[in-house]
Each structure stands twice: as C-alpha cells, then as structure tokens.
Design a protein around this motif. Structure first.
Motif, mmCIF file in Angstrom:
data_model
loop_
_atom_site.group_PDB
_atom_site.id
_atom_site.type_symbol
_atom_site.label_atom_id
_atom_site.label_comp_id
_atom_site.label_asym_id
_atom_site.label_seq_id
_atom_site.Cartn_x
_atom_site.Cartn_y
_atom_site.Cartn_z
ATOM 1 N N GLN A 61 0.824 -1.216 0.000
ATOM 2 C CA GLN A 61 0.000 0.000 0.000
ATOM 3 C C GLN A 61 0.852 1.257 0.000
ATOM 4 N N TYR A 62 0.417 2.235 -0.801
ATOM 5 C CA TYR A 62 1.003 3.578 -0.784
ATOM 6 C C TYR A 62 -0.093 4.579 -0.426
ATOM 7 N N ASP A 198 -4.301 13.651 -3.176
ATOM 8 C CA ASP A 198 -4.137 12.482 -2.315
ATOM 9 C C ASP A 198 -4.406 11.224 -3.116
ATOM 10 N N ILE A 199 -3.491 10.275 -3.029
ATOM 11 C CA ILE A 199 -3.656 8.987 -3.715
ATOM 12 C C ILE A 199 -3.437 7.895 -2.685
ATOM 13 N N THR A 229 -12.096 10.201 -7.116
ATOM 14 C CA THR A 229 -12.291 9.045 -7.988
ATOM 15 C C THR A 229 -11.955 7.777 -7.215
ATOM 16 N N ARG A 230 -12.741 6.736 -7.476
ATOM 17 C CA ARG A 230 -12.445 5.416 -6.922
ATOM 18 C C ARG A 230 -12.096 4.494 -8.076
ATOM 19 N N HIS A 231 -11.006 3.761 -7.911
ATOM 20 C CA HIS A 231 -10.487 2.924 -9.000
ATOM 21 C C HIS A 231 -10.343 1.480 -8.559
ATOM 22 N N GLU A 232 -10.522 0.578 -9.508
ATOM 23 C CA GLU A 232 -10.110 -0.805 -9.252
ATOM 24 C C GLU A 232 -9.512 -1.414 -10.510
ATOM 25 N N ILE A 233 -8.518 -2.262 -10.296
ATOM 26 C CA ILE A 233 -7.912 -3.049 -11.369
ATOM 27 C C ILE A 233 -8.255 -4.502 -11.070
ATOM 28 N N VAL A 242 -6.908 -1.506 -5.579
ATOM 29 C CA VAL A 242 -7.983 -0.533 -5.351
ATOM 30 C C VAL A 242 -7.314 0.790 -5.024
ATOM 31 N N ALA A 243 -7.850 1.886 -5.556
ATOM 32 C CA ALA A 243 -7.270 3.193 -5.236
ATOM 33 C C ALA A 243 -8.344 4.251 -5.104
ATOM 34 N N ASN A 244 -8.082 5.236 -4.267
ATOM 35 C CA ASN A 244 -8.910 6.444 -4.160
ATOM 36 C C ASN A 244 -8.008 7.630 -4.469
#
Lengths: 251, 251
Positions: A61-62, A198-199, A229-233, A242-244
């Motif tokens: 996690q980052y 912020d990521i 934005t909410r992201h998923e790969i 998963v990222a916000n």
C-alpha cells in the motif's frame, strides 16, 4: 534506536513527465522504489540477505500526499526511512523535496517480505530490519484502506492487455503501471485540468504477463474544485488493486 | 569549423530496463533525445530561437548499432554532436559509452525543423545551426532506408490503442513508444533470448492521441544465430514508421 535516513538527488527527466510536463504518477512510484532499492544497497542488506534466499520486499500500500508534482528538469531530493515494523509488515516513508527544501510529495507505505519463488509471506526477523534502525512495535501506524467501488452504476471501464514493456525483472507487472491504467481510463482533458492531491492505493493480487486487466473508475464530484475518484484493477475476476484519488482543479 | 561535442553522465535506472535488466530499446531513444535537448539548452539555442517561433527539431530516422545494452545501475556517458547539415536536414551522432570508455551503442540520426503549429517544414538557417559547429554540405552522409514489408504473407500484427502515458508534451506519441509496439508484437521468449544489434527506424507520419495503431512484423531467419525482423506501424491506413532489426541469439 534512530531510523536511518537515506537520501539522494534526482533530476526529473522529460520521459518521466506527462503531457503537462510534470512528473507522472507512475514515475512517482518508480522514484520511491528507486530510493528504497538504493537504501538496501547502501545498507548492504540486498544481495546477501535477500537475493541468496530469493526473498524480496513487496509493497502492499502507498498513501501519497502531493503538494505539487515536480516539473521537467527539476532537481529534487528523494529520501526514505523505515521507522516501525512488526512481524508481518514494515512501514516506510518517502519524501520528495525541491531545491528550496519544500516537500513536493510525501508517501507512506507498507511492505511485506515474500519468498519470490513460492510467493509465500516470510516473517520479518530483527537481523534483516536492524540496519534500517526500525523499531519493533505491536501495532503499526494505520494506513486507511481505500474504499472499493461498491456498485458498478456510473462506472467507466477499459480492458488493458499487459505489454512486454509493462513487465519488470521479476516477471510481474511493475506497480507504476497500475497507476497508468487508472489514469488512462479518465479523459485526457480531465487529467490536464486537474492535479492529484491524495492517492491511496492498495495492491492485493499481482498481475502476470499474458493476462488482461480491467481498469474501472467511478467519479464522485464534490464541488467545482474537488473531484474524488475510486479505482479498481481486476484480472481473472480477482481484484488486483484498489485506489482512491482526490483531484484539485487547476483554476 | 569543429563540431561541438556535448556529453553528460547518466545512471541507468531500473525503470529504464526491461525483463532482462538491460536498457530497453525505447529508453535508448529517450536517452538520445535527452542529451540532444540538453545540448540545445547548453548552447542557448532553445527557448529564444525555437520555442518563441514554435519551431522544433523532429527526428525522422535513427540508425542504431548496439555492441551491448547497458545494465541496471550502470553509469554511462551519453554524448552527441552534429557534424553536417543542409537546408532541409541535419545529422546528429550519439554515443553511449561505459565506464571504461567502450562504446555500448552508436546512433546516427537525421532531423528536420518543423513549425510545431502548422507541422510545415522550415529551412535550416545558418544562425540556428552555427552554435553546433555543424558544416553545410551539399549531400549528407547517407542513412540507408529501412526495407518495408512488401507482402503481408507470414506477418504477425496487433492493434494498440494510444494511451495517455504514450503522449508527450507536444501531444504526439513519444518516438520511444514505436519501438515498444514493435518489440511487443514479438514473443517474450524471443526477446529474452535475443539482443538487437542493428536497428534502423524511419518515421513518416506522426501518431496522435485517440488513434489506434497496428504494429506488424515479418521475421526473416538468417541462420541459428541471426534473425532479421521487418516492422511497420500504421495508423489510419498510413505508414507511421518502418524499421529493420538484426537480432543476435544470446547463446
């Protein structure tokens, strides 16, 4: 025990920037891995202790805060230190500072030790972490879990085939590529008009060569200046990351 | 007049290498552009003379000879000089040397001056080229044209969508990406087992964001140690780039 701070200068190359001539998000992660690898070499905890046993540090996690993304040709100072660890997890902090000493970006991260052949978790033994000056603690400073996309309504997605140039020496997809796929699914005019502030990105399953991934995004507009934005790969019906991201309009 | 030689040191970063831990072909071109941009800045022929008038140097051909591709973390010396030009074309030579002074790669290239807004050819006036110490000649040293793929028999092709991360500050596809598409259409086991020795690539039409490109390859096996490949990148039924590569088996 005081944590060992490691730092080095780095010039932002034009091929590390995007259409806006600022460091790309993928390259921001590459610079973090670069300086952590260099600390491993500097502390002589690389070849002997890790590669001989096929053990490697893997980031899970980052959490990134960006004040500003450095621009093409700018010389920045990259620094890293690991303050805390427990048996399963080590934390590591990164700073990117500009010539005047101002922080451009701060990255908090969590790492695990893996057997690179079996992909099984290895317990973090004190002798491996001692050179970093990290302190054994029962509970690590908490990194908030990014919110998943709960329903597919109003999402946009695109399929990406993993390319040869996406693969690194470990035959896995370089982490930076996840952020490229997450950005690419957004519109270019959005990316040019907004800067990420912020990521928060969490990796769960690794992507291998020869697979396709789906990059999906959901936009949650807050006000005229802020977009979340909410992201998923996903790959093979499994969530890989998963990222916000919180974006600020450039004005 | 003696040509001005410009040189700088560069450390090969892990994210500039591929699965084999050697400098990738795309990054080889990025390093060439890097050192040529740095010479432009060093000679003060950048901002004032070029950007003010929206004029830019655009490469139309690279002819590359590789002795060996430098490896991760290696510090190399990049150098460049322009010896000859005529009204329409300037040549530029690049060398990548290792720490012992041995040449890892030599690149010969041809460049034109373009109005970056209208994309029209600009004649090369002496005052613009004078700082490089280049000499006006009636005929430039000849760079052989790469052979096209004459018929589609026994070719392999793949379609690539231009990604946001493929685009540079000029809103065009970065030249290095053409070589990525050309390599990706080959099998990974071929790329791991072979090293490129000679690469001749000629660009004819630029690729813009939002288009798809087709990367096509034809393999011409010479003997057990040598393979020749012919490549083309097409976009909107137009040829964007043609390349010939000679590969040597690693043994």
């Amino acid at each position: 025990m005081k944590p060992n701070l490691y730092q080095e200068k780095h010039r932002i190359m034009y091929y590390e920037t995007d259409m806006t001539s600022r460091l790309s998000l993928g390259m921001l992660l590459n610079l973090a891995v670069l300086v952590s690898e260099d600390q491993i070499d500097h502390l002589h905890v690389g070849t002997q202790l890790l590669q001989g046993d096929h053990i490697g540090w893997v980031v899970i996690q980052y959490s990134i805060h960006v004040n500003r993304l450095p621009k093409n040709n700018e010389v920045v100072t990259l620094s890293t230190q690991s303050k805390y660890y427990n048996q399963f997890l080590a934390e590591r902090e990164f700073l990117i500072k500009d010539a005047s000493g101002k922080v451009c970006a701060k990255i908090d991260s969590n790492w695990i030790l893996l057997n690179l052949r079996t992909r099984k978790l290895i317990l973090i033994k004190p002798d491996l972490i001692k050179p970093y000056g990290a302190q054994l603690v029962p509970v690590l400073p908490h990194l908030r879990r990014p919110y998943p996309i709960k329903n597919q309504h109003d999402t946009v997605s695109r399929i990406y085939r993993v390319r040869y140039s996406d693969i690194d020496i470990n035959h896995h997809v370089n982490n930076a590529k996840y952020l490229n796929w997450m950005c690419d699914v957004l519109k270019p005019y959005f990316l040019v008009q907004h800067v990420p502030q912020d990521i928060n990105i969490k990796f769960s399953h690794e992507v291998k060569y020869g697979t396709n991934v789906t990059s999906r995004v959901k936009m949650i507009k807050q006000d005229s200046n802020t977009v979340f934005t909410r992201h998923e790969i996903t790959s093979n019906h499994q969530i890989s990351a998963v990222a916000n991201v919180k974006w600020i309009h450039k004005n």
